[in-house]
Enzyme design. Structure first.
Site, PDB file in Angstrom:
ATOM      1  N   ASP A 137      84.676 -58.945  -8.256  1.00 31.07           N
ATOM      2  CA  ASP A 137      86.060 -58.472  -8.135  1.00 31.07           C
ATOM      3  C   ASP A 137      86.910 -59.529  -7.426  1.00 31.07           C
ATOM      4  O   ASP A 137      88.113 -59.339  -7.212  1.00 31.07           O
ATOM      5  CB  ASP A 137      86.151 -57.088  -7.481  1.00 31.07           C
ATOM      6  N   SER A 138      86.287 -60.685  -7.110  1.00 24.73           N
ATOM      7  CA  SER A 138      87.052 -61.867  -6.681  1.00 24.73           C
ATOM      8  C   SER A 138      87.980 -62.318  -7.804  1.00 24.73           C
ATOM      9  O   SER A 138      88.863 -63.148  -7.584  1.00 24.73           O
ATOM     10  CB  SER A 138      86.116 -63.006  -6.271  1.00 24.73           C
ATOM     11  N   ASP A 180      80.847 -56.271 -10.671  1.00 29.65           N
ATOM     12  CA  ASP A 180      81.248 -55.516  -9.483  1.00 29.65           C
ATOM     13  C   ASP A 180      81.896 -54.204  -9.891  1.00 29.65           C
ATOM     14  O   ASP A 180      82.760 -54.185 -10.783  1.00 29.65           O
ATOM     15  CB  ASP A 180      82.293 -56.314  -8.685  1.00 29.65           C
ATOM     16  N   LYS A 213      77.161 -54.132  -9.223  1.00 30.95           N
ATOM     17  CA  LYS A 213      77.046 -54.416  -7.784  1.00 30.95           C
ATOM     18  C   LYS A 213      78.005 -53.506  -7.017  1.00 30.95           C
ATOM     19  O   LYS A 213      79.151 -53.319  -7.436  1.00 30.95           O
ATOM     20  CB  LYS A 213      77.363 -55.882  -7.485  1.00 30.95           C
ATOM     21  N   GLU A 221      79.319 -52.477  -2.904  1.00 31.74           N
ATOM     22  CA  GLU A 221      79.346 -52.916  -1.511  1.00 31.74           C
ATOM     23  C   GLU A 221      78.999 -51.750  -0.580  1.00 31.74           C
ATOM     24  O   GLU A 221      79.498 -50.640  -0.777  1.00 31.74           O
ATOM     25  CB  GLU A 221      80.740 -53.450  -1.144  1.00 31.74           C
ATOM     26  N   GLU A 223      76.707 -61.617   2.555  1.00 26.56           N
ATOM     27  CA  GLU A 223      77.899 -62.458   2.643  1.00 26.56           C
ATOM     28  C   GLU A 223      78.290 -62.717   4.091  1.00 26.56           C
ATOM     29  O   GLU A 223      78.446 -61.787   4.890  1.00 26.56           O
ATOM     30  CB  GLU A 223      79.068 -61.795   1.879  1.00 26.56           C
TER      31      GLU A 223
HETATM   32  O1  KIV Z   1      83.486 -60.723  -5.904  1.00 27.63           O
HETATM   33  C1  KIV Z   1      82.715 -61.679  -5.714  1.00 27.63           C
HETATM   34  O2  KIV Z   1      82.901 -62.802  -6.227  1.00 27.63           O
HETATM   35  C2  KIV Z   1      81.570 -61.467  -4.841  1.00 27.63           C
HETATM   36  C3  KIV Z   1      80.795 -62.673  -4.408  1.00 27.63           C
HETATM   37  C4  KIV Z   1      81.561 -63.461  -3.427  1.00 27.63           C
HETATM   38  C5  KIV Z   1      79.443 -62.324  -3.929  1.00 27.63           C
HETATM   39  O3  KIV Z   1      81.281 -60.366  -4.492  1.00 27.63           O
END
Ligand code: KIV
Length: 277
Positions: A56-57, A95, A125, A127, A194
């Site tokens: 989600d980056s 994510d 994924k 969190e 992280e």
């Molecule tokens: O969203 C993302 O890119 C991440 C990584 C930094 C692990 O969660």
């Protein structure tokens, strides 16, 4: 590396969640990078990365937001489906965005299911630690592989108030080790760590039998992940200590585009070979 058989001639053998668990056992380090679109995913996959994270980056590097909070399921499904179409070998993990899994387990299951069915992700994924372990158990029970994410969890940025290193204090470090064990017990196949102290990441890595993937968590993790735009030098404003830049694509792209503008302006593009007669 041990991989599952590919489905056709000349097709690379696909990396699966079992492959990455096996890599920890055999001591082979796991390489993971983010990607958000078809073209970049293809380049990353052909270079041989083991795991591609549709993070989600994307909120920061693709959409220009300051945090990951604004990402929606529809945004993530769009990015993930683009990546999946570009990949032949790597394991593709997506994510689940903020508030798509925290409200109820039922909603979390629906979100994870959409990511698999509509986007074609191979795993999701999430969190968080103990507070989402029941939700994770349900998603895994439904046949969807889950990667955990502990330490600095950017979806909680307004709770933390800062992107500084997490778990430097003993109490938070203890909780993080417990959370890693709880996530393993709930069925995750791997955990991202992280921005935590390297010694703590080493302890977590020893405490669980599933692979840890570090970002700003030192060399003892079972694998490493970086955001693609950061490691290629496409994101000049972001320079944390943990980031190694492997290229300066901002400068290279700027030079290429400047040359194009020059050639258009002085009339040297297109030339005779670049036109139809
Ligand atoms: O969203 C993302 O890119 C991440 C990584 C930094 C692990 O969660």
């Amino acid at each position: 590396m041990s991989t599952q058989s590919g489905s056709g001639k000349n097709k690379p053998e696909k990396v699966t969640t079992q492959t990455v668990v096996e890599m920890k056992r055999s001591g082979e380090k796991i390489s993971m990078l983010t990607a958000y679109d078809f073209t970049m995913a293809g380049i990353v996959d052909r270079a041989g990365v083991d795991v591609i994270l549709v993070g989600d980056s994307a909120s920061n590097v693709m959409a220009g937001f300051d945090t990951t909070i604004p990402m929606t399921m529809d945004h993530m499904i769009y990015h993930t489906s683009c990546v999946v179409r570009g990949v032949e070998r790597a394991l593709v993990i997506a994510d689940l965005p903020f508030m798509s899994y925290q409200v109820t387990t039922k909603e979390a299951l629906k979100s994870a299911g959409r990511m698999m069915k509509e986007a074609g992700a191979h795993a999701v994924k999430l969190e968080g630690g103990r507070t989402i372990s029941d939700t994770i158990r349900k998603i895994v029970d439904a046949g969807i592989p889950v990667m955990g994410h502990l330490g600095l969890t950017p979806q909680s940025i307004y709770k933390f108030g800062t992107y500084k290193v997490r778990a430097k204090e003993e109490e938070e470090a203890k909780t993080l080790i417990e959370d890693a064990k709880i996530l393993e017990e709930a069925g995750v196949f791997s955990i991202v760590l992280e921005k935590i102290p390297a010694d703590l990441a080493a302890k977590v890595t020893e405490s669980v039998s599933i692979p840890t993937i570090g970002i700003g968590a030192g060399e003892k993790c079972d694998g490493q992940v970086l955001v693609l735009h950061d490691m290629l030098g496409l994101n000049k404003d972001f320079s944390p200590r943990f980031l190694r830049r492997y290229e300066d694509l901002d400068a290279k792209m700027n030079a290429a585009i400047s040359n194009y503008i020059r050639d258009v302006k002085d009339g040297s593009f297109p030339n005779e070979d670049e036109r139809y007669n």
